[in-house]
Scaffold this motif. Structure first.
Motif, PDB file in Angstrom:
ATOM      1  N   MET A 257       0.766  -1.225   0.084  1.00  0.00           N
ATOM      2  CA  MET A 257      -0.003   0.160  -0.002  1.00  0.00           C
ATOM      3  C   MET A 257       0.799   1.190   0.021  1.00  0.00           C
ATOM      4  O   MET A 257       0.510   2.229  -0.723  1.00  0.00           O
ATOM      5  N   HIS A 258       1.972   1.216   0.859  1.00  0.00           N
ATOM      6  CA  HIS A 258       2.741   2.449   0.728  1.00  0.00           C
ATOM      7  C   HIS A 258       3.566   2.579  -0.394  1.00  0.00           C
ATOM      8  O   HIS A 258       3.659   3.825  -0.978  1.00  0.00           O
ATOM      9  N   TYR A 259       3.776   1.468  -1.141  1.00  0.00           N
ATOM     10  CA  TYR A 259       4.439   1.495  -2.447  1.00  0.00           C
ATOM     11  C   TYR A 259       3.418   2.404  -3.468  1.00  0.00           C
ATOM     12  O   TYR A 259       3.872   3.188  -4.139  1.00  0.00           O
ATOM     13  N   PHE A 260       2.140   2.010  -3.506  1.00  0.00           N
ATOM     14  CA  PHE A 260       1.393   2.533  -4.434  1.00  0.00           C
ATOM     15  C   PHE A 260       0.944   3.873  -3.909  1.00  0.00           C
ATOM     16  O   PHE A 260       0.663   4.791  -4.799  1.00  0.00           O
ATOM     17  N   GLU A 261       0.708   4.230  -2.649  1.00  0.00           N
ATOM     18  CA  GLU A 261       0.596   5.579  -2.196  1.00  0.00           C
ATOM     19  C   GLU A 261       1.614   6.521  -2.779  1.00  0.00           C
ATOM     20  O   GLU A 261       1.444   7.753  -3.048  1.00  0.00           O
ATOM     21  N   ALA A 262       2.942   5.987  -2.795  1.00  0.00           N
ATOM     22  CA  ALA A 262       4.103   6.744  -3.178  1.00  0.00           C
ATOM     23  C   ALA A 262       4.059   6.947  -4.486  1.00  0.00           C
ATOM     24  O   ALA A 262       4.440   8.027  -5.002  1.00  0.00           O
ATOM     25  N   LEU A 263       3.598   6.108  -5.156  1.00  0.00           N
ATOM     26  CA  LEU A 263       3.708   6.209  -6.724  1.00  0.00           C
ATOM     27  C   LEU A 263       2.425   7.328  -6.980  1.00  0.00           C
ATOM     28  O   LEU A 263       2.504   8.055  -8.034  1.00  0.00           O
ATOM     29  N   ALA A 264       1.228   7.034  -6.163  1.00  0.00           N
ATOM     30  CA  ALA A 264       0.297   8.020  -6.342  1.00  0.00           C
ATOM     31  C   ALA A 264       0.693   9.555  -6.074  1.00  0.00           C
ATOM     32  O   ALA A 264       0.007  10.607  -6.420  1.00  0.00           O
TER      33      ALA A 264
END
Length: 286
Positions: A257-264
């Motif tokens: 989730m943190h990975y995709f939040e960073a991408l977002a």
């Protein structure tokens, strides 16, 4: 030439690297030379019509015509007394000399009065104007001949394959800022270099538009990736609300989730992975 005309000429493609740029000067130089030769021909025809007037002889003719028999008699007396003085012996020489001077002075005074009459003044002024016009035409012919010679020299250089393009660029970019160009130089150089400038502006504008289009495309692609990443992060966040998750499952979901939040949030993949590797200090959902 107007900017509009220059812009129209700008549609002409630039010469390729292997093409001789001298060739673009052949037609403009030929046209300029023909125009100067036509001007020179007219000037020569005009100067033949304006014969040169001997002002001294004109004044003498005017005095004789306007003075009539009185002036002719004064001239005749001046001639005779001068001849008598010349042939006089030593005894009567002084008297003859005085008579000659008196006759000369009277004729000179009459001459001065006659050439100042209105009719004489008008004719003398007209004659002076004609002579001045002739002198001006002669100067024009000489100047045109000099400029035609310059054009012939450039044409000769082109025929021999020597570079004139660089010299013309130097004239247009540098020398015209310190001294005015001749009419034929302006006529030859302005259309070509105005077209060059228009093409360069069009090229730079096209590059700017292409760069901006690429940037916009990248921004749109990035926005799509961020929206998709945020959607994935929201899905993972919803999974964390499940109560039957083990600690290892929860940590894996949080990391993803943190990975995709960073991408977002606009981070690249390396930064996103780095942020995902860090354990979150946020309280876990119960």
């Amino acid at each position: 030439m107007s900017e509009q005309a220059g812009a129209g000429a700008a549609m002409t493609p630039d010469p390729s690297p292997g093409e001789n740029r001298n060739t673009r000067w052949i037609e403009p130089l030929s046209k300029a030379r023909k125009e100067l030769e036509a001007q020179q021909k007219l000037a020569r025809e005009r100067i033949q019509e304006l014969h040169e007037i001997d002002i001294k002889k004109l004044k003498e003719s005017l005095a004789a015509r306007l003075g009539g028999t009185e002036y002719q008699s004064a001239l005749e007396k001046k001639r005779k007394t001068a001849e008598a003085h010349k042939n006089a012996g030593s005894i009567g020489r002084l008297a003859k000399e005085w008579q000659a001077k008196m006759a000369y002075g009277k004729a000179l005074q009459m001459y001065a009065r006659l050439i100042m009459l209105p009719e004489a003044v008008r004719e003398i002024a007209k004659a002076n104007e004609q002579n001045q016009a002739r002198e001006k035409l002669a100067e024009t012919i000489a100047s045109l001949n000099f400029e035609i010679g310059k054009i012939q020299y450039y044409q000769w250089q082109i025929e021999r394959g020597q570079d004139v393009d660089q010299e013309f660029q130097d004239i247009w970019m540098k020398r015209r800022k310190t001294s005015s160009l001749k009419g034929w130089q302006e006529a030859v150089l302005q259309p070509v270099f105005t077209a060059d400038a228009a093409r360069e502006r069009a090229r730079l504008q096209a590059e700017t538009e292409a760069t901006e289009k690429l940037r916009e495309s990248k921004r749109q692609e990035q926005a799509k990736r961020e929206i998709a990443a945020q959607h994935k992060a929201d899905q993972l966040h919803d999974q964390l609300s499940q109560s039957d998750l083990s600690n290892s499952q929860r940590e894996a979901i949080e990391s993803e989730m943190h990975y995709f939040e960073a991408l977002a949030n606009g981070h690249d993949e390396d930064e996103a992975r780095e942020r995902a590797a860090k354990k979150s200090n946020a309280p876990r959902p119960r």
